[in-house]
Design a protein around this motif. Structure first.
Motif, short mmCIF file in Angstrom:
data_model
loop_
_atom_site.label_atom_id
_atom_site.label_comp_id
_atom_site.label_asym_id
_atom_site.label_seq_id
_atom_site.Cartn_x
_atom_site.Cartn_y
_atom_site.Cartn_z
N LEU A 79 -13.91 101.48 50.33
CA LEU A 79 -13.87 101.77 49.24
C LEU A 79 -12.69 102.49 48.89
O LEU A 79 -12.74 102.46 47.15
N GLU A 80 -12.69 103.42 48.91
CA GLU A 80 -11.80 104.44 49.02
C GLU A 80 -10.33 104.28 48.40
O GLU A 80 -9.53 104.51 47.41
N ALA A 81 -9.69 102.70 49.59
CA ALA A 81 -9.08 102.63 48.41
C ALA A 81 -9.16 101.57 47.41
O ALA A 81 -7.77 101.71 47.19
N ARG A 82 -9.79 101.08 47.47
CA ARG A 82 -10.79 99.83 46.25
C ARG A 82 -10.05 100.88 44.77
O ARG A 82 -9.62 100.64 44.34
N VAL A 83 -10.91 102.27 44.78
CA VAL A 83 -10.89 103.00 43.83
C VAL A 83 -9.99 103.96 43.51
O VAL A 83 -9.08 104.13 43.06
N PHE A 84 -8.75 103.76 44.83
CA PHE A 84 -7.41 104.66 44.60
C PHE A 84 -6.16 103.69 43.78
O PHE A 84 -6.03 104.17 42.84
N ASP A 85 -6.62 102.31 44.27
CA ASP A 85 -6.06 100.88 42.57
C ASP A 85 -6.68 101.33 41.67
O ASP A 85 -5.59 100.74 40.93
N THR A 104 -14.96 93.87 40.42
CA THR A 104 -14.99 93.65 41.95
C THR A 104 -16.24 94.09 42.95
O THR A 104 -16.90 93.10 43.88
N LEU A 105 -16.00 95.33 43.03
CA LEU A 105 -16.80 96.37 43.48
C LEU A 105 -18.26 96.40 43.05
O LEU A 105 -18.87 96.26 44.10
N LEU A 106 -18.42 95.53 42.10
CA LEU A 106 -20.28 95.78 41.42
C LEU A 106 -20.47 94.57 42.37
O LEU A 106 -21.56 94.67 42.17
N SER A 107 -19.83 93.30 41.83
CA SER A 107 -19.85 92.54 42.60
C SER A 107 -20.23 92.13 44.06
O SER A 107 -21.04 91.27 44.99
N LEU A 108 -19.35 93.66 44.81
CA LEU A 108 -19.79 94.02 46.04
C LEU A 108 -20.74 94.17 46.24
O LEU A 108 -20.97 95.36 47.79
N LYS A 109 -21.78 94.91 45.44
CA LYS A 109 -22.36 95.54 45.70
C LYS A 109 -22.32 97.30 45.74
O LYS A 109 -23.20 97.66 46.38
N GLU A 110 -21.32 97.65 45.20
CA GLU A 110 -21.07 99.16 45.53
C GLU A 110 -21.74 100.14 44.07
O GLU A 110 -22.11 99.27 43.43
N SER A 111 -22.16 100.20 44.45
CA SER A 111 -23.20 101.61 43.56
C SER A 111 -22.48 101.93 42.43
O SER A 111 -21.26 102.44 42.81
N PRO A 112 -22.43 101.73 41.44
CA PRO A 112 -21.82 102.12 39.74
C PRO A 112 -21.37 104.04 40.33
O PRO A 112 -19.94 104.47 39.68
N TYR A 113 -22.22 104.70 40.70
CA TYR A 113 -23.26 106.23 40.72
C TYR A 113 -21.40 106.11 41.47
O TYR A 113 -21.10 107.58 41.47
N GLU A 189 -25.91 103.28 33.39
CA GLU A 189 -24.89 103.42 34.78
C GLU A 189 -23.68 102.27 34.71
O GLU A 189 -22.73 102.88 34.81
N GLU A 190 -23.71 101.00 34.60
CA GLU A 190 -22.19 100.44 34.79
C GLU A 190 -21.78 100.33 33.70
O GLU A 190 -20.84 100.52 33.92
N THR A 191 -21.96 100.61 32.81
CA THR A 191 -21.50 101.25 31.28
C THR A 191 -20.84 102.01 31.58
O THR A 191 -19.83 101.68 30.62
N ALA A 192 -21.60 103.36 31.45
CA ALA A 192 -20.61 104.09 31.20
C ALA A 192 -19.57 104.31 32.75
O ALA A 192 -18.41 105.34 31.90
N VAL A 193 -20.00 104.01 33.32
CA VAL A 193 -19.13 104.04 34.15
C VAL A 193 -17.31 103.28 33.50
O VAL A 193 -16.36 103.27 33.87
N GLU A 194 -17.73 102.08 33.15
CA GLU A 194 -16.56 100.95 32.94
C GLU A 194 -16.58 101.59 31.16
O GLU A 194 -15.05 101.50 31.05
#
Length: 203
Positions: A79-85, A104-113, A189-194
């Protein structure tokens, strides 16, 4: 009688030496560039690194050299590597790429928070790296002080040129405000982060 013992995480250099030894013990090798990609891709705890390395070794079979395409084919991206990208895409003014990684992270069920917390962490590292570098501190000392890897320092310094210091501080404040709004129920959550991602990818 008790004894205090400190078990420090291996430095990037020591970790690379350890990975090379595991490869050699299993009749494998990888170039410095591929080794760097491997350490950037996988989660940073040694148990996970060993597991991913053994997957690669099993995948290669009779072949003796691990290549970049093998890492892309087999290794689980942390997850850290994906957020790094994701943050890299923000710094490079590529909003479509940044949003694609986020979704993609959301589709993998990662928490927006959780994604927000890691974006905040990355922004903080960029700001701190920028400030320490401007104070005259060498890259290896910055890595030691912030407990991050050498390659990350170089990348954060490159990304830091995207905005002046004041804007990176503003980005930190916006991350914290987004966090607060989510906790208070003022924003989804989802909208605010996007929206945060798009704001700084297009700023």
């Amino acid at each position: 009688y008790g004894q205090a013992v400190e078990f420090k995480k291996l430095t990037e250099k020591d970790l690379a030496t350890w990975v090379k030894k595991v490869c050699k013990d299993n009749g494998m090798q990888m170039s410095e560039g591929v080794l760097g990609l491997f350490l950037q891709t996988v989660a940073h705890d040694m148990e996970n690194i060993q597991g991913e390395l053994m997957k690669l070794i099993a995948y290669k079979g009779e072949e003796k050299e691990i290549k970049a395409e093998d890492i892309c084919a087999v290794c689980t991206v942390s997850l850290e590597a994906r957020v790094f990208d994701l943050v890299k895409a923000v710094a490079e003014k590529r909003p479509e790429k940044a949003v694609q990684i986020y979704r993609t992270l959301l589709s993998l069920k990662e928490s927006p928070y959780m994604v927000l917390s890691l974006i905040t962490r990355q922004f903080r590292f960029i700001l701190e790296t920028k400030l320490l570098s401007e104070s005259g501190m060498a890259n290896d000392l910055i890595a030691a002080k912030l407990d991050i890897r050498d390659f990350a320092v170089k990348e954060y310094l490159r990304q830091s040129k995207r905005f002046p210091t004041a804007v990176w501080k503003e980005a930190m404040r916006d991350c914290l405000e987004t966090d607060l709004n989510i906790k208070l129920g003022k924003a989804a959550e989802e909208t605010a982060v996007e929206l945060l991602i798009i704001t700084y990818a297009t700023k």
